[in-house]
Design a protein around this motif. Structure first.
Motif, PDB file in Angstrom:
ATOM      1  N   LYS A   1      30.147 -33.752  -8.112  1.00 10.10           N
ATOM      2  CA  LYS A   1      31.552 -34.147  -8.066  1.00 10.10           C
ATOM      3  C   LYS A   1      32.423 -33.280  -8.975  1.00 10.10           C
ATOM      4  O   LYS A   1      33.471 -32.779  -8.552  1.00 10.10           O
ATOM      5  CB  LYS A   1      31.706 -35.620  -8.452  1.00 10.10           C
ATOM      6  CG  LYS A   1      33.154 -36.087  -8.398  1.00 10.10           C
ATOM      7  CD  LYS A   1      33.294 -37.562  -8.717  1.00 10.10           C
ATOM      8  CE  LYS A   1      34.748 -37.982  -8.636  1.00 10.10           C
ATOM      9  NZ  LYS A   1      34.945 -39.406  -8.947  1.00 10.10           N
ATOM     10  N   LEU A   2      32.026 -33.103 -10.227  1.00 15.56           N
ATOM     11  CA  LEU A   2      32.823 -32.309 -11.154  1.00 15.56           C
ATOM     12  C   LEU A   2      32.986 -30.886 -10.638  1.00 15.56           C
ATOM     13  O   LEU A   2      34.089 -30.328 -10.648  1.00 15.56           O
ATOM     14  CB  LEU A   2      32.173 -32.297 -12.540  1.00 15.56           C
ATOM     15  CG  LEU A   2      32.822 -31.371 -13.577  1.00 15.56           C
ATOM     16  CD1 LEU A   2      34.257 -31.791 -13.849  1.00 15.56           C
ATOM     17  CD2 LEU A   2      32.020 -31.341 -14.870  1.00 15.56           C
ATOM     18  N   ARG A   3      31.912 -30.292 -10.177  1.00 18.12           N
ATOM     19  CA  ARG A   3      31.974 -28.907  -9.703  1.00 18.12           C
ATOM     20  C   ARG A   3      32.847 -28.771  -8.455  1.00 18.12           C
ATOM     21  O   ARG A   3      33.597 -27.809  -8.311  1.00 18.12           O
ATOM     22  CB  ARG A   3      30.557 -28.385  -9.442  1.00 18.12           C
ATOM     23  CG  ARG A   3      29.772 -28.146 -10.728  1.00 18.12           C
ATOM     24  CD  ARG A   3      28.385 -27.636 -10.448  1.00 18.12           C
ATOM     25  NE  ARG A   3      27.482 -28.709 -10.035  1.00 18.12           N
ATOM     26  CZ  ARG A   3      26.852 -29.511 -10.870  1.00 18.12           C
ATOM     27  NH1 ARG A   3      27.012 -29.354 -12.176  1.00 18.12           N
ATOM     28  NH2 ARG A   3      26.045 -30.462 -10.427  1.00 18.12           N
ATOM     29  N   LEU A   4      32.749 -29.746  -7.562  1.00 16.11           N
ATOM     30  CA  LEU A   4      33.574 -29.692  -6.357  1.00 16.11           C
ATOM     31  C   LEU A   4      35.046 -29.836  -6.702  1.00 16.11           C
ATOM     32  O   LEU A   4      35.908 -29.151  -6.143  1.00 16.11           O
ATOM     33  CB  LEU A   4      33.156 -30.788  -5.379  1.00 16.11           C
ATOM     34  CG  LEU A   4      33.946 -30.831  -4.070  1.00 16.11           C
ATOM     35  CD1 LEU A   4      33.769 -29.537  -3.296  1.00 16.11           C
ATOM     36  CD2 LEU A   4      33.545 -32.023  -3.216  1.00 16.11           C
ATOM     37  N   MET A   5      35.359 -30.709  -7.635  1.00 12.02           N
ATOM     38  CA  MET A   5      36.751 -30.895  -8.033  1.00 12.02           C
ATOM     39  C   MET A   5      37.291 -29.654  -8.740  1.00 12.02           C
ATOM     40  O   MET A   5      38.460 -29.300  -8.576  1.00 12.02           O
ATOM     41  CB  MET A   5      36.877 -32.137  -8.921  1.00 12.02           C
ATOM     42  CG  MET A   5      36.579 -33.428  -8.175  1.00 12.02           C
ATOM     43  SD  MET A   5      36.755 -34.910  -9.197  1.00 12.02           S
ATOM     44  CE  MET A   5      38.526 -34.946  -9.447  1.00 12.02           C
ATOM     45  N   MET A   6      36.472 -28.974  -9.510  1.00 14.34           N
ATOM     46  CA  MET A   6      36.907 -27.727 -10.134  1.00 14.34           C
ATOM     47  C   MET A   6      37.135 -26.647  -9.075  1.00 14.34           C
ATOM     48  O   MET A   6      38.039 -25.823  -9.201  1.00 14.34           O
ATOM     49  CB  MET A   6      35.870 -27.256 -11.159  1.00 14.34           C
ATOM     50  CG  MET A   6      35.733 -28.159 -12.357  1.00 14.34           C
ATOM     51  SD  MET A   6      34.539 -27.569 -13.583  1.00 14.34           S
ATOM     52  CE  MET A   6      35.468 -26.253 -14.358  1.00 14.34           C
ATOM     53  N   HIS A   7      36.323 -26.671  -8.030  1.00 12.63           N
ATOM     54  CA  HIS A   7      36.478 -25.707  -6.939  1.00 12.63           C
ATOM     55  C   HIS A   7      37.841 -25.838  -6.271  1.00 12.63           C
ATOM     56  O   HIS A   7      38.421 -24.844  -5.810  1.00 12.63           O
ATOM     57  CB  HIS A   7      35.368 -25.929  -5.916  1.00 12.63           C
ATOM     58  CG  HIS A   7      35.494 -25.093  -4.679  1.00 12.63           C
ATOM     59  ND1 HIS A   7      35.285 -23.728  -4.679  1.00 12.63           N
ATOM     60  CD2 HIS A   7      35.819 -25.428  -3.401  1.00 12.63           C
ATOM     61  CE1 HIS A   7      35.470 -23.257  -3.449  1.00 12.63           C
ATOM     62  NE2 HIS A   7      35.795 -24.265  -2.668  1.00 12.63           N
ATOM     63  N   ASN A   8      38.384 -27.068  -6.223  1.00  8.66           N
ATOM     64  CA  ASN A   8      39.649 -27.325  -5.534  1.00  8.66           C
ATOM     65  C   ASN A   8      40.818 -27.530  -6.490  1.00  8.66           C
ATOM     66  O   ASN A   8      41.910 -27.864  -6.045  1.00  8.66           O
ATOM     67  CB  ASN A   8      39.509 -28.580  -4.653  1.00  8.66           C
ATOM     68  CG  ASN A   8      38.494 -28.412  -3.542  1.00  8.66           C
ATOM     69  OD1 ASN A   8      38.496 -27.405  -2.864  1.00  8.66           O
ATOM     70  ND2 ASN A   8      37.616 -29.384  -3.372  1.00  8.66           N
ATOM     71  N   ASP A   9      40.637 -27.334  -7.775  1.00  8.44           N
ATOM     72  CA  ASP A   9      41.662 -27.703  -8.757  1.00  8.44           C
ATOM     73  C   ASP A   9      42.808 -26.697  -8.803  1.00  8.44           C
ATOM     74  O   ASP A   9      42.613 -25.488  -8.655  1.00  8.44           O
ATOM     75  CB  ASP A   9      41.034 -27.813 -10.150  1.00  8.44           C
ATOM     76  CG  ASP A   9      42.009 -28.341 -11.183  1.00  8.44           C
ATOM     77  OD1 ASP A   9      42.480 -29.478 -11.011  1.00  8.44           O
ATOM     78  OD2 ASP A   9      42.323 -27.606 -12.131  1.00  8.44           O
ATOM     79  N   GLY A  10      44.002 -27.234  -9.055  1.00  4.58           N
ATOM     80  CA  GLY A  10      45.157 -26.379  -9.309  1.00  4.58           C
ATOM     81  C   GLY A  10      45.503 -25.462  -8.162  1.00  4.58           C
ATOM     82  O   GLY A  10      45.239 -25.734  -6.994  1.00  4.58           O
ATOM     83  N   CYS A  11      46.079 -24.318  -8.515  1.00  4.48           N
ATOM     84  CA  CYS A  11      46.507 -23.366  -7.487  1.00  4.48           C
ATOM     85  C   CYS A  11      45.358 -22.571  -6.917  1.00  4.48           C
ATOM     86  O   CYS A  11      45.344 -22.222  -5.736  1.00  4.48           O
ATOM     87  CB  CYS A  11      47.540 -22.404  -8.059  1.00  4.48           C
ATOM     88  SG  CYS A  11      46.844 -21.178  -9.201  1.00  4.48           S
ATOM     89  N   CYS A  12      44.357 -22.265  -7.736  1.00  2.50           N
ATOM     90  CA  CYS A  12      43.335 -21.281  -7.346  1.00  2.50           C
ATOM     91  C   CYS A  12      41.918 -21.771  -7.551  1.00  2.50           C
ATOM     92  O   CYS A  12      40.975 -20.980  -7.441  1.00  2.50           O
ATOM     93  CB  CYS A  12      43.535 -19.989  -8.140  1.00  2.50           C
ATOM     94  SG  CYS A  12      45.257 -19.461  -8.242  1.00  2.50           S
ATOM     95  N   GLY A  13      41.749 -23.050  -7.861  1.00  2.81           N
ATOM     96  CA  GLY A  13      40.411 -23.578  -8.041  1.00  2.81           C
ATOM     97  C   GLY A  13      39.717 -23.001  -9.270  1.00  2.81           C
ATOM     98  O   GLY A  13      40.352 -22.587 -10.250  1.00  2.81           O
ATOM     99  N   TYR A  14      38.403 -22.951  -9.193  1.00  4.27           N
ATOM    100  CA  TYR A  14      37.600 -22.480 -10.323  1.00  4.27           C
ATOM    101  C   TYR A  14      37.916 -21.026 -10.670  1.00  4.27           C
ATOM    102  O   TYR A  14      37.754 -20.606 -11.818  1.00  4.27           O
ATOM    103  CB  TYR A  14      36.120 -22.636  -9.988  1.00  4.27           C
ATOM    104  CG  TYR A  14      35.174 -22.318 -11.125  1.00  4.27           C
ATOM    105  CD1 TYR A  14      35.150 -23.104 -12.272  1.00  4.27           C
ATOM    106  CD2 TYR A  14      34.309 -21.238 -11.055  1.00  4.27           C
ATOM    107  CE1 TYR A  14      34.285 -22.830 -13.320  1.00  4.27           C
ATOM    108  CE2 TYR A  14      33.428 -20.948 -12.098  1.00  4.27           C
ATOM    109  CZ  TYR A  14      33.433 -21.744 -13.227  1.00  4.27           C
ATOM    110  OH  TYR A  14      32.568 -21.459 -14.268  1.00  4.27           O
ATOM    111  N   ASN A  15      38.388 -20.256  -9.682  1.00  3.45           N
ATOM    112  CA  ASN A  15      38.689 -18.844  -9.926  1.00  3.45           C
ATOM    113  C   ASN A  15      39.812 -18.647 -10.931  1.00  3.45           C
ATOM    114  O   ASN A  15      39.967 -17.560 -11.495  1.00  3.45           O
ATOM    115  CB  ASN A  15      39.064 -18.145  -8.616  1.00  3.45           C
ATOM    116  CG  ASN A  15      37.862 -17.942  -7.720  1.00  3.45           C
ATOM    117  OD1 ASN A  15      36.725 -17.958  -8.182  1.00  3.45           O
ATOM    118  ND2 ASN A  15      38.100 -17.766  -6.435  1.00  3.45           N
ATOM    119  N   GLU A  16      40.617 -19.685 -11.154  1.00  3.10           N
ATOM    120  CA  GLU A  16      41.709 -19.527 -12.117  1.00  3.10           C
ATOM    121  C   GLU A  16      41.175 -19.293 -13.526  1.00  3.10           C
ATOM    122  O   GLU A  16      41.869 -18.742 -14.379  1.00  3.10           O
ATOM    123  CB  GLU A  16      42.632 -20.740 -12.087  1.00  3.10           C
ATOM    124  CG  GLU A  16      43.909 -20.507 -12.882  1.00  3.10           C
ATOM    125  CD  GLU A  16      44.961 -21.571 -12.664  1.00  3.10           C
ATOM    126  OE1 GLU A  16      46.104 -21.351 -13.093  1.00  3.10           O
ATOM    127  OE2 GLU A  16      44.642 -22.613 -12.078  1.00  3.10           O
TER     128      GLU A  16
END
Length: 689
Positions: A347-362
């Protein structure tokens, strides 16, 4: 025989009546049809017809039931996805102007001052009238966003695939090394200006224009720049008087620090990729940005060997990524940030993947700390603009200035600053993303601006934070249980305050919260709006349909000292186009609000910098006999004549013929919207000698 026929007829009649009675509940037409059959000669045909129609009716009912169930399921999924989208784009990125007619802009502009005066008088009397029917907001908490749901599993697979594709890129590839800039007692330090490219969208080229304009705004406010007036004065055919009216009003006379521009590129947007996916990075290289490939500090998901299609010897970087594990690999087993019972492990990793403007890449932005070849590094988003030199801030960060002339924030979360020591980080906070503002509400750092003293030790601490994954989800209280529940909390905007306020050893860092009306100016409203998203202060709340509340976004009772929507562009040093919208969308600012003049002033500066950039690219190459000094500065500040092909120059001139308010938009817009924007022409390249 007659008796038998009569009995058979009575049975048939009774059977027909019972079927008709049952069928009448479905359709009256069936009842009439069955009563037309009574003769003994058609008994078998009637029975066959009766069975067929009952089967057809049952099938029809079954189909209707299935369709209704599908419709209800669709509604449920749509509402769920929509609520997730609202949460992931919570408040700050929900700042959207209502659709307005362009022909009403002139009328709004002409009445702004009178309406503002009236609004101020009403406010003084506490009689600001707010519409009775207020827009409401129903935010569904993202803590219900469970990837265990069947219709969400594809998102988990997509995130795992992307994470492993990113990791496999480094199986045989190493990050570029940075050559230290030329150092001399006669030359000022070189500041690293950094931006990040996480993906390439060829359909939305406006952001690439943003990167080109941002770079020129840095160039014209750095050491070694010669003002355009002096560069063009010796050209016999150049009409300086006409051109100067279209150039920006502020800055443009150089600065006290040198610069070097870097773009940190995600592997999925690498210039090494053939085709359109790599076009964005190649374009940025061609106009002066230095590309840096950088790996994630920690892979988002565990590296799966099945994705490995490279038989070559693994690179050192890939070995390191395997050794680092993945986000949350060292997550505590107990405590507030531990995995809760029933919580999906991804769950945490998936939410980071979709977070903010650019996801985890930000989180690639964190590599700004790794540029240790430079004394200072500044990260900007593409939609930023440098209006004037940041020399005073750089002086303070390097310990050269002990005066307190730096415009600092004096807000509830602001810490006292010791100007007798170097400053390790300078930032602004994003008060617009706070959902329920109080004096103690957690506030993230604004992700569009960050200035730091690079340090590999600090970068390593961020890596440890990601490995531990101490982000509390249920309830969503954030990193360490203290920094969360705001936009971008899972990635850049949340991890920064967590580090500086919780992780860094006490007294090690001397960080500075800047005045957000001067640095990273977004023209935002310091008060909450009755609308569900942040909105500028309306001049007439009844007309706009929303108004200000008495609640300050920083939790104070009086926040009039941070009213950025009324801050004139001449008083700002850098700008960030969020509330005022993107220049490449031909934004009309925020009509009907007090922020209109500020937004139009900032937009005008952006278009002015673009015009100056085009004119600079059309200048002939500099005379080598007139150039002296360090080679790098010669290359950076005399790298003009990008437009040397006459056909390109003609196309540049054609793109200045837009009909929408030419004085403001400089001819680059025909109407509002990105479709009406005239994109910047790509360079022809340096003219050969």
């Amino acid at each position: 025989m007659v008796k038998s026929k009569m009995i058979h007829r009575r049975r048939a009649t009774a059977s027909s009546s019972s079927v008709a009675d049952g069928s009448s509940r479905l359709n009256g037409a069936f009842n009439r049809s069955f009563h037309n059959f009574g003769s003994s000669e058609t008994t078998s045909r009637r029975r066959h017809f009766k069975q067929f129609d009952l089967w057809a009716a049952s099938l029809c009912l079954l189909v209707c039931l299935v369709v209704q169930l599908e419709f209800l399921a669709y509604q449920t999924l749509f509402k769920s996805d929509r609520s997730i989208k609202v949460d992931n784009n919570s408040e700050v990125h929900g700042v959207q102007s209502m659709t307005r007619r362009q022909d009403g802009l002139a009328a709004v502009l002409s009445s702004n001052k009178q309406q503002e005066q009236q609004r101020q008088q009403d406010e003084d009397r506490n009689e600001v009238s707010i519409p009775a029917n207020q827009p409401t907001s129903s935010h569904k908490s993202s803590q219900s966003y469970e990837p265990t749901n069947g219709y969400k599993r594809w998102r988990v697979k997509e995130a795992i695939d992307r994470s492993n594709a990113n990791s496999q890129f480094w199986n045989g590839f190493e990050p570029e090394k940075i050559s230290p800039p030329t150092d001399s007692d006669d030359l000022p330090p070189v500041i690293a200006y950094v931006t990040t490219l996480t993906k390439c969208s060829v359909k939305k080229r406006g952001s690439l224009d943003g990167a080109a304009v941002l770079l020129h705004s840095i160039r014209r406010n750095s050491w070694g720049w010669t003002p355009m007036q002096e560069q063009s004065s010796s050209l016999p055919d150049f009409d300086y008087e006409t051109a100067a009216t279209a150039w920006p009003k502020y800055g443009g006379r150089g600065g006290r620090y040198r610069y070097r521009a870097y773009v940190i590129v995600d592997p999925m947007a690498s210039p090494n990729i053939q085709g359109r996916v790599g076009d964005c990075a190649r374009y940025m290289q061609s106009i002066g940005w230095t590309v840096l490939h950088r790996p994630p500090l920690v892979p988002l998901f565990e590296i799966d060997p099945k994705y490995n299609k490279n038989d070559a010897q693994p690179s050192v970087t890939f070995d390191d990524l395997q050794r680092y594990g993945y986000v949350g690999v060292q997550r505590p087993k107990t405590g507030e940030t531990a995995l809760k019972p029933g919580e999906h492990p991804n769950k945490l990793r998936l939410m980071m993947h979709n977070d903010g403007c650019c996801g985890y890449n930000e989180l690639l932005k964190l590599h700004v700390y790794g540029l240790v070849e430079h004394p200072l590094a500044v990260h900007f988003d593409f939609d930023s603009l440098v209006l004037r030199p940041m020399d005073d801030l750089f002086d303070a960060m390097l310990g050269k200035q002990t005066a307190t002339s730096i415009p600092i924030a004096k807000l509830p979360h602001s810490k006292p600053v010791d100007f007798s020591k170097p400053i390790d980080a300078a930032f602004t906070r994003d008060y617009n993303s706070v959902k329920h503002p109080t004096l103690n509400s957690p506030v993230g750092y604004q992700g569009g601006f960050l200035a730091v003293r690079p340090s590999l030790a600090v970068l390593e601490r961020y890596r440890k934070i990601l490995q531990r994954g101490e982000f509390a989800l249920n309830p969503r209280t954030g990193w360490g249980g203290r920094h969360g529940n705001f936009y971008g909390d899972l990635t850049f905007q949340g991890i920064l305050p967590y580090y500086y306020e919780d992780i860094a050893p006490p007294g090690e860092h001397n960080e500075l919260e800047l005045d957000r009306c001067v640095f990273n100016q977004m023209a935002d409203n310091p008060r909450q709006s009755t609308y569900k998203f942040p909105r500028a202060t309306p001049i007439d709340p009844k007309v706009m349909g929303f108004g200000d509340t008495k609640r300050c976004r920083d939790g104070r009772k009086d926040c009039s000292d941070t009213d950025c929507q009324r801050t004139h562009p001449k008083d700002s040093i850098t700008a960030h186009f969020t509330f005022c919208k993107k220049p490449w969308d031909c934004s009309i600012g925020l009509p009907g609000t007090v922020a209109l003049e500020t937004c139009l002033g900032l937009l005008s500066e952006w278009y002015g910098v673009r015009r100056e950039l085009e004119d600079w690219w059309m200048l002939p190459p500099a005379d080598p006999d007139e150039i002296s000094g360090d080679y790098e500065e010669v290359r950076l500040n005399n790298q003009r004549s990008f437009y040397w092909n006459q056909r390109t120059i003609n196309r540049v001139m054609e793109k200045r013929q837009g009909v929408m308010d030419p004085d403001l938009y400089r001819g680059y817009c025909d109407a509002t919207g990105s479709e009406a924007y005239h994109n910047l022409m790509g360079p022809d390249g340096l003219k050969a000698d």
